[in-house]
Design a protein around this motif. Structure first.
Motif, PDB file in Angstrom:
ATOM      1  N   CYS A   8      55.818 -20.723   7.797  1.00 39.59           N
ATOM      2  CA  CYS A   8      56.588 -21.784   8.438  1.00 39.59           C
ATOM      3  C   CYS A   8      56.831 -22.904   7.423  1.00 39.59           C
ATOM      4  N   SER A  10      58.892 -26.555   6.705  1.00 38.97           N
ATOM      5  CA  SER A  10      59.527 -27.666   7.414  1.00 38.97           C
ATOM      6  C   SER A  10      60.557 -28.338   6.505  1.00 38.97           C
ATOM      7  N   PRO A  11      61.713 -28.735   7.057  1.00 39.52           N
ATOM      8  CA  PRO A  11      62.714 -29.434   6.239  1.00 39.52           C
ATOM      9  C   PRO A  11      62.373 -30.913   6.010  1.00 39.52           C
ATOM     10  N   SER A  12      61.337 -31.402   6.657  1.00 37.35           N
ATOM     11  CA  SER A  12      60.981 -32.813   6.552  1.00 37.35           C
ATOM     12  C   SER A  12      60.330 -33.113   5.208  1.00 37.35           C
ATOM     13  N   ASN A  15      56.461 -33.182   5.138  1.00 38.86           N
ATOM     14  CA  ASN A  15      55.736 -31.904   5.109  1.00 38.86           C
ATOM     15  C   ASN A  15      56.108 -31.044   3.899  1.00 38.86           C
ATOM     16  N   GLU A  18      53.057 -29.360   2.155  1.00 36.31           N
ATOM     17  CA  GLU A  18      52.494 -28.306   3.009  1.00 36.31           C
ATOM     18  C   GLU A  18      53.406 -27.076   3.023  1.00 36.31           C
ATOM     19  N   SER A  19      54.723 -27.309   3.057  1.00 36.17           N
ATOM     20  CA  SER A  19      55.680 -26.190   3.040  1.00 36.17           C
ATOM     21  C   SER A  19      55.597 -25.428   1.726  1.00 36.17           C
TER      22      SER A  19
END
Length: 106
Positions: A8, A10-12, A15, A18-19
């Motif tokens: 998973c 995230s586009p943020s 994050n 973490e991505s």
């Protein structure tokens, strides 16, 4: 068989680290290769090899006796017994030779 991993991302911006860690882990997991090995008991392997030899030798003795090239000791081996030994299986394990009872193998 294929193994599936869902990562998973995230586009943020919050994050992003973490991505990236998730994608790196997925990439490392993708490169893992396992080689399955069947565990065989050495005793069982030897028993199976010896059974194969008995079947081969019984087949050869049966072939020679059918061609008239060899003489079968009818007191110890009958033609039916040799045919059963050639087939193998549970019937072959229960055969008695020369009046001595042979206990069945596992």
């Amino acid at each position: 068989h294929k193994t599936l991993m869902i990562a998973c991302a995230s586009p943020s911006h919050k994050n992003a680290e973490e991505s990236l860690n998730c994608l790196r882990y997925a990439n490392r997991a993708k490169n893992i290769q396992n080689k399955a090995v069947v565990n065989i008991d050495p005793h069982s392997k030897l028993v199976n090899a010896l059974r194969g030899q008995v079947e081969a030798l019984a087949g050869e003795l049966l072939r020679l006796s059918n061609r008239g090239g060899g003489k079968v000791d009818n007191e110890r081996f009958t033609l039916e017994m040799l045919q059963i030994l050639v087939k193998g299986g549970k019937e072959a394990q229960a055969i008695t030779i020369g009046g001595k009872e042979k206990s069945p193998m596992i």
